[in-house]
Enzyme design. Structure first.
Site: not given
Ligand code: CA
Length: 397
Positions: A110, A117, A183, A185, A217, A221, A224, A237, A241, A344
């Site tokens: 990843d 971002h 996330e 992606e 993904d 948080r 993490q 994570k 996924t 975000e």
């Molecule tokens: Ca990611």
């Protein structure tokens, strides 16, 4: 022209022809191609065992000549009325099939290649220093993820348990993540392997990469932020996924190719794509929470291209395997409604989102369903669809 009766604006026209793995009740998973609202049973239509293995890997391993030959054959089948009688019996309604994980994922990497971002996260977590780390403009930052927990769209997203500790907590606590996030992606699927010790140059990208899919993904948080220094993301994570079931061949994305954004720092030769064909991709992503559109991240603004990511990933001699998957990193644009994650969108919990139904969100609640969709310009002047990747949050065990 095609003899098929395709729905207008289908996104799955002759200029797309993505591959996936499907089954019907009582039958084994096999390779199919999406066309309109149907799926063509490739195993039955071709009689080729390579399409009857339950994953795309055997076909991907055949390499770019075989990919191009089959694509040309499919185009011929769907355009020449003479093939109708032989092909039509192998078309099944997509609404009646179960879609499976398309690729047996080998290694999973990843990246972190969207400037907006990376800057947003930098501003949130390191407000007193430059938003980008000093290496960011010089190399595509990435980490190795967990291939075994890459799952197909629709797989339930069980809220993970783990350790959390905020800066003001005295000690870590254990329990369900309170800051579950997404996330958005784009993922790239490797077909042709490479030799250990031999880097893959920028120009060899389409010789090795077969196609693209959507990636969510999922990210805890709070887990993490407590675990990631100094070795990077781990349990925050690796619990899941999700990827979309249809892999769109690079060959379908010719009309979507664009130059990436202007570079701010000089590129080292192995990453310098100034004179190479551009591999920025004009893919428009949409994020929906419980059916409400909350963001539209633009992939064409991503700083590092998938060709540069592949060159970087192999420049030390690391080899590729068929089925390797690498993801772009969260895609965010400059506008507030172009952000590719909830951390975000709600600015780390300080600016809750108000949905169209009046409810508000910071991070995800149990029962929430997140769906990513995406389209790109196709060869026929319309837009091709990357399908969708969706998942619903279930309570922690
Ligand atoms: Ca990611």
């Amino acid at each position: 022209m095609t003899w098929l009766d395709l729905p207008p604006g289908t996104g799955f026209g002759l200029d797309n022809l993505p591959y996936g793995v499907f089954s019907t009740p009582g039958t084994a998973p096999r390779t199919g191609v999406a066309i309109g609202d149907a799926v063509l049973d490739l195993a039955a239509a071709t009689g080729d065992r390579v399409h009857a293995t339950g994953s795309l890997n055997a076909f991907l391993a055949l390499g770019p000549r075989a990919w191009a030959e089959l694509r040309a054959r499919l185009t011929d089948w769907f355009t020449d009325e003479a093939h109708r009688g032989a092909v039509e019996p192998h078309l099944l309604p997509r609404s009646e099939v179960t879609l499976h994980l398309p690729v047996q994922v080998a290694d999973y990497v990843d990246f972190y290649s969207s400037r907006h971002h990376a800057e947003n996260l930098g501003r949130m977590f390191r407000p007193d220093s430059a938003p980008l780390t000093p290496n960011w403009e010089h190399l595509p930052i990435g980490y190795h993820g967990r291939a075994g927990t890459v799952a197909v769209s629709g797989t339930p997203v069980v809220r993970p348990n783990g350790q959390r500790k905020t800066p003001t907590d005295d000690a870590p606590t254990f329990g369900p993540s309170q800051r579950l996030d997404i996330e958005a992606e784009i993922g790239f699927v490797v077909g042709t392997p490479s030799q250990l010790g031999t880097p893959v140059p920028l120009t060899a990208f389409p010789d090795h990469v077969f196609g693209v899919c959507l990636v969510n993904d999922w990210s805890a948080r709070d887990l993490q932020s407590w675990e990631y220094v100094p070795l990077g993301p781990f349990l925050g994570k690796s619990f899941l996924t999700s990827i979309s079931p249809w892999v769109v061949p690079l060959a379908a994305l010719d009309a979507a190719r664009v130059r990436p954004p202007a570079r701010d720092a000089p590129l080292l030769p192995y990453l310098d794509d100034t004179d190479a064909g551009p591999w920025g991709l004009d893919i428009a992503i949409e994020i929906r929470l419980n059916g409400h559109l909350v963001s539209c991240p633009p992939f064409d603004l991503v700083y590092w291209t998938p060709a540069q990511q592949l060159a970087h990933m192999t420049v030390n001699g690391a080899s590729l395997r068929t089925g390797d998957l690498y993801a772009s990193g969260t895609v965010s644009g400059p506008a507030t409604d172009q952000r590719g994650s909830f951390i975000e969108l709600c600015w780390n919990g300080t600016e809750p989102l108000t949905l169209a139904d009046g409810t508000t969100r910071t991070f995800l609640a149990d029962g929430d369903e997140v769906t990513l969709t995406a389209t790109a310009p196709g060869a026929d002047g319309g837009r091709i669809s990357l399908g969708e990747v969706t998942g619903r949050i279930q309570p922690a065990p």
